[in-house]
Write an enzyme that holds these catalytic residues in place. Structure first.
Site, PDB file in Angstrom:
ATOM      1  N   PRO A   1       0.827  -1.208   0.000  1.00  0.00           N
ATOM      2  CG  PRO A   1      -0.019  -1.058   2.151  1.00  0.00           C
ATOM      3  CD  PRO A   1       0.641  -2.013   1.202  1.00  0.00           C
ATOM      4  CD  GLU A   2       2.580   3.161  -4.397  1.00  0.00           C
ATOM      5  OE1 GLU A   2       2.686   4.349  -4.731  1.00  0.00           O
ATOM      6  OE2 GLU A   2       2.737   2.222  -5.200  1.00  0.00           O
TER       7      GLU A   2
END
Length: 285
Positions: free
Chosen positions: A2-3
């Protein structure tokens, strides 16, 4: 992994459903999920029990909760598959629910992590560049969505680097929150190949690139982030939809949405980079 947009979606969900609640008890079901907390699961559970959640905060990809206990934070490492789910207390337990915090509302905050790369860690808060952050986050730079983000300062740092611009964008000590997906998207929008040397790019080009980073992550955040599989969800278990709007990442052989040339995939740091060979010309070797 996840960013920034995906982590921000989780942070907002925690703000809505967990902030102001009291942690009544914590159960650790898998030791790997507390391996960063050096005193172990029993200590982590004892330190959190009875605390009221005051805020859910984020810097870059790092997420933490603060409490009514001064200078105490719970750092949440999402890893590759970590989820923070808020569930009714009588809901069936997920197969990979490794930490369960029972709240005074009767709900449970569950850390679900199929690959066990993530975990929880109680940490002290430190003041860094005028902001209180947990000790494990002290080295992380501000991200482009931070109200105190200084684009001029980041451009100066980028121009001091002799590495490829994509490699520098992924350096969380220079600018945080950007991962492989959004780096490719921003570089495509800016018309810059990821192998161009950061120091050789002009200040206007770098400012334009940071503007595109901000734009693409803001757009992703508006639709819940990018979810390629069921592992990337918000606290209600819902997926994001930004993968439908990706212009570069994952589009090998598909026509560039700007010029029509077939998109290409290249190896980069044990990952893949996607770009347009016409719009993003490679640097001369």
């Amino acid at each position: 992994m996840p960013e920034l947009p995906e982590v921000e979606v989780v942070r907002r969900g925690l703000t809505e459903h967990v902030v102001t609640r009291v942690v009544e008890s914590v159960t650790v079901k898998h030791p790997r999920s507390v391996r960063r907390h050096v005193l172990g699961g029993e200590d982590l559970a004892a330190r959190l029990a009875g605390l009221r959640v005051e805020s859910a905060q984020r810097r870059g990809k790092f997420l933490w909760l603060t409490f009514d206990e001064p200078d105490t934070a719970l750092v949440v490492h999402l890893g590759m598959s970590g989820q923070m789910l808020v569930q009714p207390g009588d809901a069936p337990l997920e197969k990979h629910a490794h930490i369960i915090a029972t709240l005074d509302s009767g709900s449970e905050l569950r850390f679900v992590d199929q690959r066990t790369f993530g975990g929880w860690q109680v940490s002290d808060l430190l003041e860094v560049d005028g902001t209180l952050v947990p000790e494990p986050v002290a080295h992380i730079a501000r991200d482009p969505l931070d109200p105190l983000f200084d684009a001029d300062r980041v451009v100066a740092a980028l121009r001091a680097k002799q590495s490829e611009i994509k490699r520098v964008l992924l350096d969380q000590t220079v600018v945080s929150g950007i991962g492989n997906i959004y780096a490719d998207e921003a570089l495509w929008r800016a018309g810059i190949h990821g192998e161009r040397v950061a120091a050789k790019l002009t200040r206007p080009a770098l400012h334009g690139l940071l503007t595109e980073v901000h734009a693409v992550m803001s757009e992703a955040l508006a639709v819940g982030g990018t979810s390629f599989d069921a592992l990337y969800v918000n606290v209600n278990g819902e997926s994001g939809y930004f993968e439908r709007s990706l212009n570069a990442y994952g589009r090998e052989h598909e026509p560039c949405r700007r010029c029509g040339a077939p998109m290409v995939r290249e190896k980069f740091m044990n990952r893949s980079s996607f770009s347009c060979p016409r719009c993003q010309t490679r640097p001369r070797r």
